[in-house]
Design an enzyme around this catalytic site. Structure first.
Site, PDB file in Angstrom:
ATOM      1  CB  THR A  22      -1.085   0.001   1.187  1.00  0.00           C
ATOM      2  OG1 THR A  22      -1.841  -1.140   0.838  1.00  0.00           O
ATOM      3  CG2 THR A  22      -1.664   1.241   1.418  1.00  0.00           C
ATOM      4  CB  SER A  32       2.512  -8.275   1.322  1.00  0.00           C
ATOM      5  OG  SER A  32       1.746  -7.865   2.098  1.00  0.00           O
ATOM      6  CB  THR A  88       0.597  -3.516   6.488  1.00  0.00           C
ATOM      7  OG1 THR A  88      -0.687  -3.519   5.833  1.00  0.00           O
ATOM      8  CG2 THR A  88       1.500  -2.111   6.447  1.00  0.00           C
ATOM      9  CG  ASP A  89      -2.483  -7.121   3.853  1.00  0.00           C
ATOM     10  OD1 ASP A  89      -2.792  -6.484   4.996  1.00  0.00           O
ATOM     11  OD2 ASP A  89      -3.158  -7.172   2.958  1.00  0.00           O
TER      12      ASP A  89
HETATM   13  C1  SIN Z   1      -0.218  -5.239   0.980  1.00  0.00           C
HETATM   14  O1  SIN Z   1       0.010  -5.945   2.061  1.00  0.00           O
HETATM   15  O2  SIN Z   1       0.528  -5.321   0.099  1.00  0.00           O
HETATM   16  C2  SIN Z   1      -1.666  -4.385   0.798  1.00  0.00           C
HETATM   17  C3  SIN Z   1      -2.001  -3.866   2.446  1.00  0.00           C
HETATM   18  C4  SIN Z   1      -0.941  -3.015   2.847  1.00  0.00           C
HETATM   19  O3  SIN Z   1       0.119  -2.790   2.619  1.00  0.00           O
HETATM   20  O4  SIN Z   1      -1.528  -2.354   3.966  1.00  0.00           O
END
Ligand code: SIN
Length: 326
Positions: free
Chosen positions: A12, A59, A92-93
């Site tokens: 993100t 991710s 973050t995922d």
């Molecule tokens: C991801 O994990 O690539 C999408 C969500 C995020 O980065 O918060």
């Protein structure tokens, strides 16, 4: 001035939405590493910065093969005398899984700082640019290296081993569960608050070329034992059971656990509860059932240790030591 390298993998932090007020509908990994850097001229006051785009992933699509390629690339960059510190952007995922993989496999000779964002780069009050700037500031500190990979998010710096995603959408989603950060970031001033542990990465030797399948199976009221059987049939080399409470095993899972053990499959008791982990012999006779425990690791962290340990040919005793010592 230090030379810092940005290695981008997507997420993100590189996300783009059509509407600046929309933080729920956007495309992750839409912007390049160069675009992220171009939007951050302040980084030039920390060091000279170059960028490389390794992946462009949401991710959720990160695979163990990506971890191996990433660790290999980072080992090469760490060995490059022209590079003083490395920043890695990630979604973050699954950041906590990649971060933990790197915690286990990278040398601790140069700062490695992961960062991410909960809001896409196009959002009002996007959290990515400040997180990225603070990650550069942290990667410019030689003392960061000994901590192993770190995660910079929301004015705080966490050890990769301690960092979890704790909220599904709030901007302060990343952080520790049972511990505080190792450093604070105030603007671009980084203050370390904890000494680095004198430990080496558990799997700092030659990297495996492939990792075995290890499944995490979650317990819940009525969870069928045939989930375990299906994993074994599909060639899982180990099972991590994300059990209720302090690793409580449902009675009707006992035959499937015994069958997995008889087939030489490592079975690890972990907990689906956020904190506490599972201690040896707690609530269950591990010695009698041939099961291992995760210690303080999350089920996803225990899985990574098993993948690396099995790839090294470790037996059950060594895997238990890996889990408790990771
Ligand atoms: C991801 O994990 O690539 C999408 C969500 C995020 O980065 O918060």
């Amino acid at each position: 001035m230090p030379h810092l390298l940005l290695v981008a993998t997507g997420g993100t932090i590189a996300g783009s939405a059509a509407d600046s007020s929309d933080t729920a509908h956007y495309r992750a990994a839409a912007l390049s590493a160069e675009t992220l850097l171009a939007a951050l001229p302040e980084a030039a006051s920390i060091g000279s910065v170059s960028a490389e785009q390794l992946f462009a992933l949401d991710s959720k699509n990160m695979q163990p093969a990506h971890w191996l390629a990433l660790a290999q690339r980072l080992r090469e960059r760490i060995a490059d005398p022209a590079i003083d510190g490395i920043v890695l952007t990630h979604g973050t995922d699954t950041l906590e899984e990649t971060a933990f993989f790197l915690h286990l496999t990278l040398p601790r000779s140069k700062p490695i700082v992961l960062t991410a964002a909960m809001r896409p780069a196009t959002a009002r009050s996007a959290d990515g640019p400040m997180n990225l700037l603070q990650a550069f500031a942290c990667a410019a500190q030689p003392e960061a290296a000994a901590h192993g990979p770190l995660v910079a998010a929301g004015d705080r710096i966490w050890r990769a081993r301690d960092c979890r995603k704790r909220h599904s959408h709030a901007p302060d989603a990343l952080g520790g569960i049972e511990c505080g950060p190792v450093a604070s970031a105030i603007g671009t001033s980084i203050q370390f608050e904890a000494a680095a542990p004198a430990t080496a990465p558990r799997f700092g030797g030659a990297l495996a070329t492939a990792l075995p399948r290890v499944d995490v199976i979650c317990a819940y009221a009525g969870a069928p034992a045939d989930l375990l059987e299906a994993s074994v049939e599909r060639d899982a080399k180990a099972l991590v059971l994300a059990l209720t409470g302090h690793g409580s095993v449902p009675d009707d899972w006992l035959p499937a656990i015994a069958a997995a053990r008889a087939a030489g499959i490592a079975v690890v008791r972990a907990s689906r509860v956020m904190a506490g982990g599972v201690a040896p012999q707690a609530n269950f006779d591990d010695a009698a059932h041939g099961t291992l425990v995760c210690g303080r690791l999350s089920p996803w962290q225990a899985r990574i240790v098993l993948m690396l340990g099995i790839a090294q040919g470790h037996d059950a005793l060594q895997l238990q030591a890996d889990l408790l010592g990771a």
